[in-house]
Design an enzyme around this catalytic site. Structure first.
Site, PDB file in Angstrom:
ATOM      1  N   ARG A  57      -1.587   5.785   4.078  1.00 47.16           N
ATOM      2  CA  ARG A  57      -0.222   5.311   4.295  1.00 47.16           C
ATOM      3  C   ARG A  57       0.581   5.173   3.015  1.00 47.16           C
ATOM      4  O   ARG A  57       1.726   5.603   2.948  1.00 47.16           O
ATOM      5  CB  ARG A  57      -0.235   3.929   4.965  1.00 47.16           C
ATOM      6  N   THR A  58      -0.011   4.540   2.017  1.00 48.11           N
ATOM      7  CA  THR A  58       0.793   4.218   0.831  1.00 48.11           C
ATOM      8  C   THR A  58       1.250   5.519   0.159  1.00 48.11           C
ATOM      9  O   THR A  58       2.427   5.695  -0.140  1.00 48.11           O
ATOM     10  CB  THR A  58      -0.006   3.336  -0.147  1.00 48.11           C
ATOM     11  N   LYS A  86     -13.748  14.542 -17.347  1.00 44.75           N
ATOM     12  CA  LYS A  86     -14.273  15.039 -18.624  1.00 44.75           C
ATOM     13  C   LYS A  86     -14.412  13.919 -19.637  1.00 44.75           C
ATOM     14  O   LYS A  86     -14.771  14.148 -20.783  1.00 44.75           O
ATOM     15  CB  LYS A  86     -13.319  16.081 -19.209  1.00 44.75           C
ATOM     16  N   HIS A 135      -0.472  -5.703  -4.433  1.00 50.15           N
ATOM     17  CA  HIS A 135       0.012  -4.512  -3.725  1.00 50.15           C
ATOM     18  C   HIS A 135       1.448  -4.822  -3.281  1.00 50.15           C
ATOM     19  O   HIS A 135       1.726  -5.018  -2.101  1.00 50.15           O
ATOM     20  CB  HIS A 135      -0.909  -4.254  -2.528  1.00 50.15           C
TER      21      HIS A 135
HETATM   22  C1  NCD Z   1      -4.369  -1.849   1.909  1.00 53.03           C
HETATM   23  C2  NCD Z   1      -4.826  -1.634   0.479  1.00 53.03           C
HETATM   24  O1  NCD Z   1      -5.041  -0.489   0.047  1.00 53.03           O
HETATM   25  O2  NCD Z   1      -4.927  -2.626  -0.220  1.00 53.03           O
HETATM   26  N1  NCD Z   1      -4.052  -0.652   2.563  1.00 53.03           N
HETATM   27  C3  NCD Z   1      -2.783  -0.136   2.462  1.00 53.03           C
HETATM   28  O3  NCD Z   1      -2.274   0.096   1.387  1.00 53.03           O
HETATM   29  N2  NCD Z   1      -2.104   0.041   3.602  1.00 53.03           N
HETATM   30  C4  NCD Z   1      -5.312  -2.685   2.709  1.00 53.03           C
HETATM   31  C5  NCD Z   1      -6.743  -2.224   2.825  1.00 53.03           C
HETATM   32  O4  NCD Z   1      -7.148  -1.203   2.281  1.00 53.03           O
HETATM   33  O5  NCD Z   1      -7.483  -2.929   3.514  1.00 53.03           O
END
Ligand code: NCD
Length: 309
Positions: A57-58, A86, A135
């Site tokens: 998703r991100t 490397k 995040h």
């Molecule tokens: C989250 C992450 O990567 O921190 N996922 C995301 O970005 N949608 C949550 C997760 O991985 O559980």
């Protein structure tokens, strides 16, 4: 707060008006995010996606956001294909990627990698998840979802369930919810409680936090249930993970005692935390939440690179 040219390493880099401005811009960008109109705000801009950890998703929502605004992406989706293999240092790799692009979106397993990148780069750096630290763009997406569902981001009761120790999405979210004066009820396995450092960081903000052992009690008058995955990849010891794996699961029966208006969010991916039988109920908002990542990231990129909110 003018966001043009700035980094977004932690959610604290944004003040309340800046968050509100991004969310307002994101609402207006929903039709463009759906493909209904084309924007040219990022035309001629090149944005690097440096993903050193798995992401669906991100990364894709950032790529969609940049391209829906007329920009282009340079993408590392598989770190094994870079010179890090490397033995090149992360600093050298980041310095170089940043010099090839107008902005750098970084995901990395080390907490602090985004700070390192921001210090090295003279271009804006956006943290797309660094270890168990933060995040922030997931948080903006979460806030947009809550606002769309509840009409307001203020004074809500939000239950946050799961891995509060290692979950970077939660560490950013709690700060933002506290900033807007919400009440948070934390429910987690005892070994995965919220770190004291995160609690201290939000102490001066208006929100309130309490812990609750019983999920049904926590849910009784909640507006939002935010479910998270146990972050297996962050556990130093696999046996510790196995001790807590599968320890909670939301299904229709769990939601029976909740208000009909309760909405369930999850940053995804989910493993067993939410039964698929919840998906068709009006409670389920997690797929809408995943979509809203696109207009939210469009709004952010526009503010940082396009010279306007
Ligand atoms: C989250 C992450 O990567 O921190 N996922 C995301 O970005 N949608 C949550 C997760 O991985 O559980």
């Amino acid at each position: 707060m003018r966001l043009a040219g700035r980094d977004l390493v932690a959610i604290e880099d944004l003040d309340r008006p800046a968050i509100e401005e991004i969310l307002e811009a994101a609402r207006a960008l929903v039709p463009a995010a759906e493909g209904g109109s084309v924007r040219h705000t990022l035309e001629g801009r090149l944005v690097a996606m440096a993903f050193f950890e798995p992401s669906t998703r991100t990364r894709l929502s950032f790529e969609a956001a940049v391209q829906r605004l007329g920009g282009r992406c340079l993408t590392i989706a598989d770190p094994a294909a870079t010179s890090l293999r490397k033995g090149e240092t992360l600093s050298d790799t980041l310095r170089m990627i940043s010099s090839y692009s107008d902005a750098l979106i970084l995901r990395h397993p080390n907490s602090g990698a985004a700070r390192l990148a921001a210090d090295l780069s003279d271009r804006p750096v956006i943290n797309a998840g660094d270890g168990s630290h933060q995040h922030p763009t997931q948080t903006l997406t979460d806030l947009a979802t809550i606002q769309e569902a509840c009409g307001s981001l203020v004074g809500r009761r939000i239950v946050i369930l799961g891995d509060l120790k290692y979950g970077r999405a939660v560490h950013s979210l709690i700060w933002a919810l506290a900033l807007f004066g919400n009440e948070m009820v934390l429910v987690s396995p005892p070994s995965l409680r919220l770190p004291e450092s995160v609690r201290q960081r939000v102490r001066h903000l208006a929100g309130r936090i309490r812990e609750e052992d019983d999920l049904a009690t926590a849910l009784a008058d909640a507006d939002i249930l935010y479910v998270t995955r146990i972050q297996r990849e962050r556990f130093p010891d696999e046996t510790e993970y196995r001790r807590v794996a599968g320890s909670y699961r939301i299904d229709r029966a769990t939601l029976e005692g909740a208000r009909p208006e309760l909405r369930v969010l999850h940053p995804l991916p989910r493993l067993g935390e939410i039964a698929p039988e919840v998906d068709p109920t009006p409670h389920a908002l997690y797929f809408r939440q995943a979509f809203l990542g696109v207009p939210v990231r469009m709004a952010l990129m526009q503010s940082i690179l396009g010279g306007g909110a």
